[in-house]
Design a protein around this motif. Sequence first.
Motif, PDB file in Angstrom:
ATOM      1  N   ARG A   1      53.029  34.321   4.251  1.00  0.00           N
ATOM      2  CA  ARG A   1      53.006  35.454   5.369  1.00  0.00           C
ATOM      3  C   ARG A   1      53.035  36.726   4.673  1.00  0.00           C
TER       4      ARG A   1
ATOM      5  N   GLU B   1      51.224  39.577   5.428  1.00  0.00           N
ATOM      6  CA  GLU B   1      51.158  40.425   6.167  1.00  0.00           C
ATOM      7  C   GLU B   1      52.400  40.643   7.024  1.00  0.00           C
ATOM      8  N   ALA B   2      53.111  39.712   7.167  1.00  0.00           N
ATOM      9  CA  ALA B   2      54.410  39.887   8.057  1.00  0.00           C
ATOM     10  C   ALA B   2      55.495  40.598   7.571  1.00  0.00           C
ATOM     11  N   VAL B   3      55.371  40.778   6.228  1.00  0.00           N
ATOM     12  CA  VAL B   3      56.038  41.812   5.488  1.00  0.00           C
ATOM     13  C   VAL B   3      55.571  42.975   5.007  1.00  0.00           C
TER      14      VAL B   3
ATOM     15  N   ALA C   1      60.741  37.849   5.288  1.00  0.00           N
ATOM     16  CA  ALA C   1      59.783  36.923   6.231  1.00  0.00           C
ATOM     17  C   ALA C   1      60.440  35.949   6.810  1.00  0.00           C
TER      18      ALA C   1
ATOM     19  N   LEU D   1      61.890  37.351  10.241  1.00  0.00           N
ATOM     20  CA  LEU D   1      60.992  37.564  11.090  1.00  0.00           C
ATOM     21  C   LEU D   1      60.167  36.556  11.907  1.00  0.00           C
ATOM     22  N   ASP D   2      60.182  35.397  10.897  1.00  0.00           N
ATOM     23  CA  ASP D   2      59.262  34.303  11.280  1.00  0.00           C
ATOM     24  C   ASP D   2      60.111  33.025  11.635  1.00  0.00           C
TER      25      ASP D   2
ATOM     26  N   LEU E   1      58.090  30.132  10.599  1.00  0.00           N
ATOM     27  CA  LEU E   1      58.132  29.482   9.150  1.00  0.00           C
ATOM     28  C   LEU E   1      59.321  28.912   8.733  1.00  0.00           C
TER      29      LEU E   1
END
Length: 747
Positions: free
Chosen positions: A103, A105-107, A232, A235-236, A239
């Motif tokens: 991921r 883009e998430a970070v 990550a 935030l997810d 995941l």
Amino acid sequence: MAEKRQLRSSQSKILTYRSGWMGISAVPGAGKTYTLSRLAADILLRGEIAPDQEILIVTLVNSAVDNFSARIATFLQEANVLPGMGYTVRTLHGLAHDIVRQRPEAVGLAEDFSIIDESEATRILEEIAAAWMRSNFHLITGYLSPDLSEQKLEDVRRNNLPRLVQNIGLQTIRYAKDQELSPEALRLELDRLPMPLPLAEMGWAIYADYQRALRYRGAVDFDDLIRLALLALKLDPALVKRLRYQWPYILEDEAQDSSRLQEEILRHLAGAEGNWVRVGDPNQAIYETFTTASPDYLINFRRTPGVISRELHESGRSTLSIIRLANHLIEWSNRLPPEDLLSKGLAYPLIRPTSPDDPRPNPPDQPEKITLHSQAFSPAEELQKVAKSIARWLQEPENQGRTVAVLSSNNKRGFDMVDELRRQGVDVVDSLLRSTQATRAAASALSDLLNWLAEPDSPSLLSKAYQAWRTRGDLSKEEKMQIPRVARQLQALRRVEDFLAPQPGSGWPQESLAREDPGLYAELIRFRDLLQRWQSAATLPPDQLTLTLAQDLFTEPSDLAVAHKLSSLIRQSASIHPDWHIKQFSAEVAVIARNQRRFIGFSDEDTRFDPDRYPGKVVVATIHKAKGLEWDRVYLLAANNYDFPSNEYDPYIAEWWYLRDQLNLEAEALAQLKAALSKNEYDFYQEGEASRQDRREYVRERLRLLFVGITRARRELVITWNTGRNGNLTPARAFQELIAFWNKSHG
């Protein structure tokens, strides 16, 4: 189950593990790799995980990755189970990379983000530190010794301070990233202080410029990789849930070198109800100075309510006499009063010898093979004494087939020892002292070829591919001179396809070039033939493409071995990412080429060094590089109060003569940062306290380093000391204690 081999009692207790969190303290030579590998195999053989799940093994260095994989595979094969499924072994940086790649883009990263290696990070820091010095020299003059003459001040300004400023910046960057603070967040914390802290301000300025340089390159460094992997996971939740299912068991090796972020990442992956086993030896924590790692994380984990606490305390590596020496250091440091800098520098448990019926019992005890030299040598005399001793030892019939090593606390002393041994005609192995530039170059060459195949219309990438191909092997002077000319010609191409697939009348090079410069023309045609061959091979699976390119690039066996290792890693990546194209594999190889030591690793430095392959030769290494290895006979050099200091009066490597009041500015900078970040109003910065505290941490780490050196020896041990360049050094206090203990025991 797994391997029919008699287990030691401490190993048996660990292999009863079924679930939960477990912390294990392991002494040197206790077989922690064997035990952890067998635990992984037992979990698999009991059917504890589903077909689409894996056991995750996390280790510190790349060499251990292959070691664990091979051990587990052996256990499974002996149980008639196909190896290679149900487990994965990663370094922490490899694991972090896997997480962030899922991921990016998430970070806040682009899909094609890159990772800069340590050498490139160092170059960036050097430039930033030099720029800071040009504009802010006056801000650091207050820390300089007032006794400096104008000439010395100018010399310090030119030759010493740039590196010091760079190191202060590096420590700030590491600490801030460990605290998950961006330059912007750190700026807010500094702005709330009633008065500025100059070293913290310096560190912040360098940190801010450094991160801007990384953003410009679209890159992250190793510390970012760890930080962003944790981000990550925070935030997810989806995941985290997916990874917890994928890795229901986490086995962590070398946990004494864990950092806060590493612990947090694995804590997130395991979950409060998950299965997490941590094993390490706090007495082998020898990488802690100015890093964010600490053995306290493992120690505190083992003390946590609900955590199963176990010990691997039986070791068959060394003779009883060597074990007694190592154990005496542990007991002595724990008897010292709390105010002593060495107090509790080593931790229990003591090393226990194996039982007589152990499959790997301790070697027969020979106390006469322990030599602790109390007499003083000059540095040159010490080298000569050791070299002559080794030459005699190698000639004795009883030592045929046995191994010997000389261990020093730094590379320079090691190279001095190599030179002296060669003067004595002794066969030396010094690969543990040397870098792996040749391996990096081989990987980089493959990366350049793949990079062009990913973008075949790029003249600049074509030019780099040519240079990668042509600079391999032995070249004549004329051939070397021609390389830049051809590279410039390729770089200047407007359309690469006119070169690769020339049309009548429009192709290049024109036949007129054959008359004007036949050598250049022949070189271009030869290279074009190769390019066409490589383009045809681009349809092959990526691992086979890598091997095809390698056949045209390399002739040296070591380079071909690198290519085979790379192809294996690429094959693994292809199985995980079936949608990847050459561009993605090119990026992976580029990462390996730049960052192999701490990331993927396949060089002589990072693959498993086996001392038993070198009987009749002497291996020279630093004690740090010798960790995890063992020899029949070990020489420890320079056991003096500079290499192994013990109190506030001993010379100390991090205290520079040009600074006032014996200040350690790197330690002081970190103390200012911690004061700025503290939420406790009673935590304030007091100049000099951090320097004193760092001295304590450093001398304790050096005591552990001496312990590691001693426990590398199986049968014989020789320790010497020297008086240093100025002739004013004394035996290290810990060494004096060992001499007194040994003389009393064997007087």
